[in-house]
Design a protein around this motif. Sequence first.
Motif, PDB file in Angstrom:
ATOM      1  N   ARG A  35      24.617  12.337 -50.342  1.00  0.00           N
ATOM      2  CA  ARG A  35      24.151  11.306 -51.728  1.00  0.00           C
ATOM      3  C   ARG A  35      24.913  10.287 -51.814  1.00  0.00           C
ATOM      4  NH1 ARG A  35      25.833  16.621 -52.300  1.00  0.00           N
ATOM      5  NH2 ARG A  35      24.453  17.504 -54.537  1.00  0.00           N
ATOM      6  N   ASN A  36      25.693   9.587 -51.449  1.00  0.00           N
ATOM      7  CA  ASN A  36      26.279   8.273 -51.092  1.00  0.00           C
ATOM      8  C   ASN A  36      24.944   7.889 -50.401  1.00  0.00           C
ATOM      9  OD1 ASN A  36      27.350   5.884 -51.211  1.00  0.00           O
ATOM     10  ND2 ASN A  36      28.504   6.217 -49.351  1.00  0.00           N
ATOM     11  N   VAL A  37      24.728   8.400 -49.526  1.00  0.00           N
ATOM     12  CA  VAL A  37      23.752   7.281 -48.613  1.00  0.00           C
ATOM     13  C   VAL A  37      22.610   6.676 -48.875  1.00  0.00           C
ATOM     14  CG1 VAL A  37      22.005   7.337 -46.566  1.00  0.00           C
ATOM     15  CG2 VAL A  37      24.940   8.519 -46.794  1.00  0.00           C
ATOM     16  N   TRP A  38      21.753   8.378 -49.790  1.00  0.00           N
ATOM     17  CA  TRP A  38      20.565   8.336 -50.301  1.00  0.00           C
ATOM     18  C   TRP A  38      20.298   7.536 -51.004  1.00  0.00           C
ATOM     19  CZ3 TRP A  38      15.550  10.302 -49.376  1.00  0.00           C
ATOM     20  CH2 TRP A  38      14.887  10.148 -50.075  1.00  0.00           C
ATOM     21  N   ASN A  39      21.668   7.461 -51.746  1.00  0.00           N
ATOM     22  CA  ASN A  39      21.780   6.439 -53.141  1.00  0.00           C
ATOM     23  C   ASN A  39      21.718   4.988 -53.368  1.00  0.00           C
ATOM     24  OD1 ASN A  39      21.838   8.774 -54.980  1.00  0.00           O
ATOM     25  ND2 ASN A  39      23.978   8.872 -55.676  1.00  0.00           N
ATOM     26  N   THR A  40      22.590   4.479 -51.591  1.00  0.00           N
ATOM     27  CA  THR A  40      22.461   3.606 -51.221  1.00  0.00           C
ATOM     28  C   THR A  40      21.104   2.887 -50.599  1.00  0.00           C
ATOM     29  OG1 THR A  40      24.742   3.543 -51.251  1.00  0.00           O
ATOM     30  CG2 THR A  40      23.820   2.089 -49.894  1.00  0.00           C
ATOM     31  N   THR A  42      18.410   4.065 -51.580  1.00  0.00           N
ATOM     32  CA  THR A  42      17.023   4.453 -52.724  1.00  0.00           C
ATOM     33  C   THR A  42      17.231   3.485 -53.709  1.00  0.00           C
ATOM     34  OG1 THR A  42      17.409   6.234 -53.428  1.00  0.00           O
ATOM     35  CG2 THR A  42      15.740   6.933 -51.685  1.00  0.00           C
ATOM     36  N   ASP A  43      18.299   2.801 -53.842  1.00  0.00           N
ATOM     37  CA  ASP A  43      18.898   2.497 -54.792  1.00  0.00           C
ATOM     38  C   ASP A  43      18.023   0.372 -55.262  1.00  0.00           C
ATOM     39  OD1 ASP A  43      19.751   0.945 -57.163  1.00  0.00           O
ATOM     40  OD2 ASP A  43      21.652   0.900 -56.885  1.00  0.00           O
ATOM     41  N   LEU A  44      16.588   0.691 -55.455  1.00  0.00           N
ATOM     42  CA  LEU A  44      16.427  -1.172 -55.277  1.00  0.00           C
ATOM     43  C   LEU A  44      17.108  -1.885 -56.443  1.00  0.00           C
ATOM     44  CD1 LEU A  44      12.696   0.012 -55.048  1.00  0.00           C
ATOM     45  CD2 LEU A  44      14.017  -0.155 -53.501  1.00  0.00           C
ATOM     46  N   SER A  45      17.469  -1.472 -57.105  1.00  0.00           N
ATOM     47  CA  SER A  45      18.211  -2.565 -57.673  1.00  0.00           C
ATOM     48  C   SER A  45      19.930  -3.201 -57.297  1.00  0.00           C
ATOM     49  CB  SER A  45      18.907  -1.685 -59.567  1.00  0.00           C
ATOM     50  OG  SER A  45      19.775  -1.050 -58.552  1.00  0.00           O
ATOM     51  N   ASP A  46      20.067  -2.621 -56.196  1.00  0.00           N
ATOM     52  CA  ASP A  46      21.297  -3.245 -56.010  1.00  0.00           C
ATOM     53  C   ASP A  46      21.199  -3.306 -53.906  1.00  0.00           C
ATOM     54  OD1 ASP A  46      23.997  -3.849 -54.687  1.00  0.00           O
ATOM     55  OD2 ASP A  46      24.824  -1.776 -54.572  1.00  0.00           O
ATOM     56  N   TRP A  47      20.746  -4.587 -54.003  1.00  0.00           N
ATOM     57  CA  TRP A  47      20.410  -4.840 -51.923  1.00  0.00           C
ATOM     58  C   TRP A  47      21.809  -5.664 -51.821  1.00  0.00           C
ATOM     59  CZ3 TRP A  47      18.174  -6.846 -56.631  1.00  0.00           C
ATOM     60  CH2 TRP A  47      17.962  -8.021 -57.299  1.00  0.00           C
ATOM     61  N   SER A  48      22.804  -5.878 -53.042  1.00  0.00           N
ATOM     62  CA  SER A  48      24.142  -6.960 -52.615  1.00  0.00           C
ATOM     63  C   SER A  48      24.463  -6.720 -51.202  1.00  0.00           C
ATOM     64  CB  SER A  48      24.978  -6.582 -53.381  1.00  0.00           C
ATOM     65  OG  SER A  48      25.663  -5.729 -52.988  1.00  0.00           O
ATOM     66  N   TRP A  49      24.563  -5.359 -49.965  1.00  0.00           N
ATOM     67  CA  TRP A  49      24.449  -5.016 -48.950  1.00  0.00           C
ATOM     68  C   TRP A  49      24.048  -5.439 -47.712  1.00  0.00           C
ATOM     69  CZ3 TRP A  49      21.839  -0.503 -46.427  1.00  0.00           C
ATOM     70  CH2 TRP A  49      20.957  -0.659 -47.431  1.00  0.00           C
ATOM     71  N   ARG A  50      23.214  -5.951 -48.382  1.00  0.00           N
ATOM     72  CA  ARG A  50      21.595  -5.832 -47.144  1.00  0.00           C
ATOM     73  C   ARG A  50      22.248  -7.418 -46.596  1.00  0.00           C
ATOM     74  NH1 ARG A  50      16.715  -3.268 -47.466  1.00  0.00           N
ATOM     75  NH2 ARG A  50      16.046  -4.757 -45.449  1.00  0.00           N
ATOM     76  N   SER A  51      22.607  -8.054 -45.762  1.00  0.00           N
ATOM     77  CA  SER A  51      22.806  -9.249 -44.952  1.00  0.00           C
ATOM     78  C   SER A  51      20.920  -9.696 -44.693  1.00  0.00           C
ATOM     79  CB  SER A  51      23.589  -8.924 -43.778  1.00  0.00           C
ATOM     80  OG  SER A  51      22.600  -8.681 -42.856  1.00  0.00           O
ATOM     81  N   ASP A  52      20.099  -9.368 -45.280  1.00  0.00           N
ATOM     82  CA  ASP A  52      19.271 -10.216 -44.478  1.00  0.00           C
ATOM     83  C   ASP A  52      17.954 -10.548 -45.971  1.00  0.00           C
ATOM     84  OD1 ASP A  52      18.766  -7.586 -45.485  1.00  0.00           O
ATOM     85  OD2 ASP A  52      16.602  -7.198 -44.107  1.00  0.00           O
ATOM     86  N   LEU A  53      18.586 -10.083 -47.009  1.00  0.00           N
ATOM     87  CA  LEU A  53      17.865  -9.812 -47.772  1.00  0.00           C
ATOM     88  C   LEU A  53      18.239 -10.988 -49.167  1.00  0.00           C
ATOM     89  CD1 LEU A  53      16.439  -6.343 -49.317  1.00  0.00           C
ATOM     90  CD2 LEU A  53      15.425  -7.591 -47.495  1.00  0.00           C
ATOM     91  N   ASP A  54      17.728 -11.955 -49.799  1.00  0.00           N
ATOM     92  CA  ASP A  54      17.490 -12.621 -50.866  1.00  0.00           C
ATOM     93  C   ASP A  54      16.966 -11.357 -52.133  1.00  0.00           C
ATOM     94  OD1 ASP A  54      18.221 -15.015 -52.398  1.00  0.00           O
ATOM     95  OD2 ASP A  54      15.679 -14.372 -52.924  1.00  0.00           O
ATOM     96  N   ARG A  55      16.650 -11.168 -51.646  1.00  0.00           N
ATOM     97  CA  ARG A  55      16.418 -10.074 -53.453  1.00  0.00           C
ATOM     98  C   ARG A  55      14.946  -9.006 -53.671  1.00  0.00           C
ATOM     99  NH1 ARG A  55      12.836 -14.840 -54.410  1.00  0.00           N
ATOM    100  NH2 ARG A  55      10.901 -14.106 -55.211  1.00  0.00           N
ATOM    101  N   ILE A  56      15.434  -7.941 -53.883  1.00  0.00           N
ATOM    102  CA  ILE A  56      13.919  -7.139 -54.232  1.00  0.00           C
ATOM    103  C   ILE A  56      12.945  -7.400 -55.698  1.00  0.00           C
ATOM    104  CG2 ILE A  56      13.625  -4.902 -54.061  1.00  0.00           C
ATOM    105  CD1 ILE A  56      15.728  -4.506 -52.457  1.00  0.00           C
ATOM    106  N   GLU A  57      11.954  -7.467 -55.308  1.00  0.00           N
ATOM    107  CA  GLU A  57      11.625  -7.225 -56.989  1.00  0.00           C
ATOM    108  C   GLU A  57      10.953  -5.684 -56.934  1.00  0.00           C
ATOM    109  OE1 GLU A  57       6.928  -9.441 -59.042  1.00  0.00           O
ATOM    110  OE2 GLU A  57       8.409  -9.867 -56.703  1.00  0.00           O
ATOM    111  N   VAL A  58      10.690  -5.472 -57.810  1.00  0.00           N
ATOM    112  CA  VAL A  58      10.011  -3.874 -57.819  1.00  0.00           C
ATOM    113  C   VAL A  58       8.959  -4.399 -59.225  1.00  0.00           C
ATOM    114  CG1 VAL A  58      10.792  -1.542 -58.678  1.00  0.00           C
ATOM    115  CG2 VAL A  58      12.452  -2.862 -58.206  1.00  0.00           C
ATOM    116  N   LEU A  59       7.876  -3.594 -58.532  1.00  0.00           N
ATOM    117  CA  LEU A  59       6.954  -3.729 -59.839  1.00  0.00           C
ATOM    118  C   LEU A  59       6.069  -2.543 -60.453  1.00  0.00           C
ATOM    119  CD1 LEU A  59       4.732  -5.580 -56.550  1.00  0.00           C
ATOM    120  CD2 LEU A  59       5.741  -6.584 -58.006  1.00  0.00           C
ATOM    121  N   SER A  60       6.867  -1.010 -59.859  1.00  0.00           N
ATOM    122  CA  SER A  60       6.523   0.041 -59.985  1.00  0.00           C
ATOM    123  C   SER A  60       7.108   1.319 -59.674  1.00  0.00           C
ATOM    124  CB  SER A  60       5.349   0.544 -60.099  1.00  0.00           C
ATOM    125  OG  SER A  60       4.677   0.476 -58.502  1.00  0.00           O
TER     126      SER A  60
END
Length: 157
Positions: A35-40, A42-60
């Motif tokens: 559950r923790n791995v899946w939620n981490t 698939t949760d597009l609102s929290d990308w703070s743990w990703r060292s490669d990203l600046d942001r994620i924009e959810v379109l739909s």
Amino acid sequence: MTLSILMLYYRYKIRKRGIVMAYSNIKTTLASDIRNVWNTVTDLSDWSWRSDLDRIEVLSDTQFVEYTKDGYATTFTVTKKERYKRWEFDVENENIKGHWTGIFYDHRGRTTIDFTEKVTVKKFSLRPFAGRYLRKQQLSYVSDLKKKTETYVEKDN
């Protein structure tokens, strides 16, 4: 990086008409419940743990765009989502077009992830580097995911 199980490989497939496809797979077991791995993942609102990203924009509900720290955009279109089991999407940016599949296995408090990416390289000059690029991206992603899920486990105890 020490992972309990780590299998990673990539290869190129040459198809008819000279189209080159790069293929990369990574499989590892994380010390965290599914559950923790899946939620981490698939949760597009929290990308703070990703060292490669600046942001994620959810379109739909089925489409989002990831922006690297250099501002490079990649569009993802979700094609399949089975909770705690499978997440798939098409991937496209100016250099590649392909498909990503993530499979999740529950092992009594531990989770095995099996991520596969297959892409067609759009620019001829980038073809020799595609497999190495996919491998680097997958290793970075799994390393970040491991750090995030282990942090969660430590806070839980």
